[in-house]
Write a protein that holds these residues in place. Structure first.
Motif, mmCIF file in Angstrom:
data_model
loop_
_atom_site.group_PDB
_atom_site.id
_atom_site.type_symbol
_atom_site.label_atom_id
_atom_site.label_comp_id
_atom_site.label_asym_id
_atom_site.label_seq_id
_atom_site.Cartn_x
_atom_site.Cartn_y
_atom_site.Cartn_z
ATOM 1 N N CYS A 36 0.782 -1.173 -0.149
ATOM 2 C CA CYS A 36 -0.141 0.103 0.076
ATOM 3 C C CYS A 36 1.002 1.136 0.016
ATOM 4 O O CYS A 36 1.705 1.493 0.713
ATOM 5 C CB CYS A 36 -0.908 -0.067 1.095
ATOM 6 N N GLY A 37 0.788 1.943 -0.925
ATOM 7 C CA GLY A 37 1.307 3.409 -0.887
ATOM 8 C C GLY A 37 0.680 4.442 -1.795
ATOM 9 O O GLY A 37 -0.535 4.266 -2.086
ATOM 10 N N ARG A 38 1.314 5.405 -2.214
ATOM 11 C CA ARG A 38 0.716 6.544 -2.978
ATOM 12 C C ARG A 38 0.525 5.996 -4.468
ATOM 13 O O ARG A 38 1.455 5.258 -4.977
ATOM 14 C CB ARG A 38 1.686 7.794 -2.780
ATOM 15 N N GLU A 39 -0.280 6.917 -4.935
ATOM 16 C CA GLU A 39 -0.561 6.406 -6.446
ATOM 17 C C GLU A 39 0.891 6.463 -7.322
ATOM 18 O O GLU A 39 0.945 5.662 -8.371
ATOM 19 C CB GLU A 39 -1.451 7.483 -7.136
ATOM 20 N N LYS A 40 1.510 7.601 -7.105
ATOM 21 C CA LYS A 40 2.973 7.810 -7.844
ATOM 22 C C LYS A 40 3.911 6.539 -7.730
ATOM 23 O O LYS A 40 4.811 6.310 -8.631
ATOM 24 C CB LYS A 40 3.479 9.056 -7.514
ATOM 25 N N GLN A 41 3.444 5.659 -6.732
ATOM 26 C CA GLN A 41 4.619 4.641 -6.516
ATOM 27 C C GLN A 41 3.975 3.396 -7.180
ATOM 28 O O GLN A 41 4.711 2.198 -7.195
ATOM 29 C CB GLN A 41 4.508 4.331 -4.988
ATOM 30 N N LYS A 54 -0.257 -7.357 -5.214
ATOM 31 C CA LYS A 54 -1.381 -6.381 -5.388
ATOM 32 C C LYS A 54 -1.243 -5.008 -4.570
ATOM 33 O O LYS A 54 -0.416 -4.950 -3.551
ATOM 34 C CB LYS A 54 -2.920 -6.868 -4.721
ATOM 35 N N PHE A 55 -1.460 -3.916 -5.530
ATOM 36 C CA PHE A 55 -1.140 -2.659 -5.149
ATOM 37 C C PHE A 55 -2.439 -2.007 -4.504
ATOM 38 O O PHE A 55 -3.323 -1.927 -5.350
ATOM 39 C CB PHE A 55 -0.488 -1.937 -6.276
ATOM 40 N N TYR A 56 -2.292 -1.171 -3.754
ATOM 41 C CA TYR A 56 -3.497 -0.509 -3.026
ATOM 42 C C TYR A 56 -3.010 0.962 -2.824
ATOM 43 O O TYR A 56 -1.724 0.902 -2.331
ATOM 44 C CB TYR A 56 -4.035 -1.134 -1.595
ATOM 45 N N THR A 57 -3.920 2.037 -2.811
ATOM 46 C CA THR A 57 -3.540 3.293 -2.496
ATOM 47 C C THR A 57 -4.441 3.652 -1.161
ATOM 48 O O THR A 57 -4.250 4.774 -0.505
ATOM 49 C CB THR A 57 -3.940 4.239 -3.541
ATOM 50 N N ASP A 60 -7.598 1.720 4.154
ATOM 51 C CA ASP A 60 -8.689 0.667 4.659
ATOM 52 C C ASP A 60 -9.082 -0.513 3.679
ATOM 53 O O ASP A 60 -9.135 -1.578 4.163
ATOM 54 C CB ASP A 60 -10.065 1.390 4.937
ATOM 55 N N THR A 61 -9.053 -0.202 2.457
ATOM 56 C CA THR A 61 -9.169 -1.258 1.353
ATOM 57 C C THR A 61 -8.015 -2.305 1.543
ATOM 58 O O THR A 61 -8.356 -3.337 1.555
ATOM 59 C CB THR A 61 -9.158 -0.699 0.017
#
Length: 367
Positions: A36-41, A54-57, A60-61
């Motif tokens: 989980c990180g910022r969109e730019k990552q 999987k990548f989350y921004t 909570d999700t």
């Protein structure tokens, strides 16, 4: 459970290191499944990690949908306790990057949540895996050094240039990091001072100099004087404005002195107790005989990956934790006491009043 599904929140410098170690199967029994990180990552994740990660921004999700067994939290300091509490509420094991938090009030809440959850909680105090500090601790705990009289750590080899602080607007600010050298560079040394000696601090009188060597609002130079419950005293000095710096840790006891410096452990071992010599010697000038011993240190320094592996082993095999999460509170207590003493210009008892400290911290953040 044979494999622990691990998530990572926070893709900064250390977060990237942990992500690589897990994704490349360098930790036995663990598999990285989500970050989980910022969109730019997102591009970094796509280019550097396996396609099944999987990548989350949204945090909570991330916690709700990723089906994690465990999470490593490597976000900015203020968020550590809140994210850990969220994880515990979801039944997720936690490994927390240092420091445990910025102020003791929510670190205490986090520790309570950890106990209530029954999940495995560890701190990233990676220097506890260093065989040199393990040997130092063993010598002290075995009684070889006798009753401790004094500790002294000069830790000024963490030089930082102005450009380092200018690299991000949140660096070296009360609202962004909650402190300076004490919260960023010194937590490992503060942890090791307590872990190796096993002694409880009674009070502190400290001097923190904000912006002494840099154009920053938080401290870059600290001198703290400690008193321990057994009557011993200690001095801790840290700075990011000295070059060349020094890293020297001394522990003086009734039976001699242990020194760590330049990656060497030296024992100046007395042939008899100093207290005994003092009481019986009749020759005026004189002192007990001391032998200088270069202590052999064996074993591999496993660093961060050693803590991660130990945490995974604790989850799967109930292996004792080398760095239990609740012990993160001790460093935050020390840091809060040092700051409070400097702000109030007086000796401060440990632990500090959590509400008083938080009130004064908010004043710093708002000024």
């Amino acid at each position: 459970m044979s494999i622990v599904k691990v998530g990572l929140i926070g893709i900064g410098i250390m977060g990237k290191v942990y992500a690589h170690q897990l994704d490349k199967a360098q930790v036995n029994g663990a598999m990285l499944t989500a970050v989980c990180g910022r969109e730019k990552q997102s591009e970094w994740v796509k280019d550097n990690l396996s396609a099944n990660v999987k990548f989350y921004t949204d945090e909570d999700t991330f916690f709700n949908d990723s089906e994690l067994d465990a999470v490593i939290i490597a976000t900015p300091h203020f968020s550590h306790p809140d994210l850990a509490i969220k994880a515990f509420a979801k039944g997720i094991h936690v490994l927390l990057e240092k420091p445990a938090g910025v102020f003791t009030k929510n670190v205490l809440e986090m520790n309570e949540a950890a106990v209530a959850s029954g999940k495995t909680f560890a701190m990233m105090y990676n220097q506890r895996t260093n065989p040199m500090f393990q040997k130092l601790r063993s010598l002290i705990q075995s009684g070889e050094l006798g009753e401790i009289k004094r500790t002294n750590w000069i830790s000024t080899d963490n030089y930082r240039s102005q450009s380092y602080y200018d690299s991000s607007s949140w660096r070296a600010t009360w609202s962004g990091e909650g402190g300076g050298v004490l919260l960023n560079q010194a937590p490992h040394q503060l942890d090791l001072m307590q872990w190796t000696t096993g002694m409880e601090l009674k009070n502190v009188h400290a001097f923190c100099h904000s912006g002494k060597y840099h154009n920053i609002e938080v401290e870059d130079d600290v001198t703290a004087y400690f008193q321990y419950e057994n009557g011993a005293t200690g001095v801790f000095i840290s700075s990011t404005g000295e070059a060349p710096g020094t890293n020297r840790f001394e522990v003086v006891g009734d039976r001699g002195k242990l020194v760590i410096e330049n990656n060497k452990l030296t024992f100046f071992r007395l042939t008899q107790s100093e207290r005994e010599f003092n009481a019986t010697y009749k020759g005026g000038f004189g002192e007990p005989e001391a032998w200088k011993i270069d202590i052999p240190v064996k074993g591999e320094y496993l660093n961060h990956i050693g803590i991660i592996q130990n945490w995974i082993d604790a989850i799967l095999k109930d292996t004792p934790l080398l760095s239990p999460g609740d012990e993160g509170l001790k460093v935050v207590e020390m840091v809060n006491a040092i700051y409070l003493s400097s702000w109030l210009k007086q000796t401060v008892e440990i632990p500090v009043d959590p509400d008083e400290y938080l009130k004064l911290l908010h004043e710093k953040m708002d000024s």
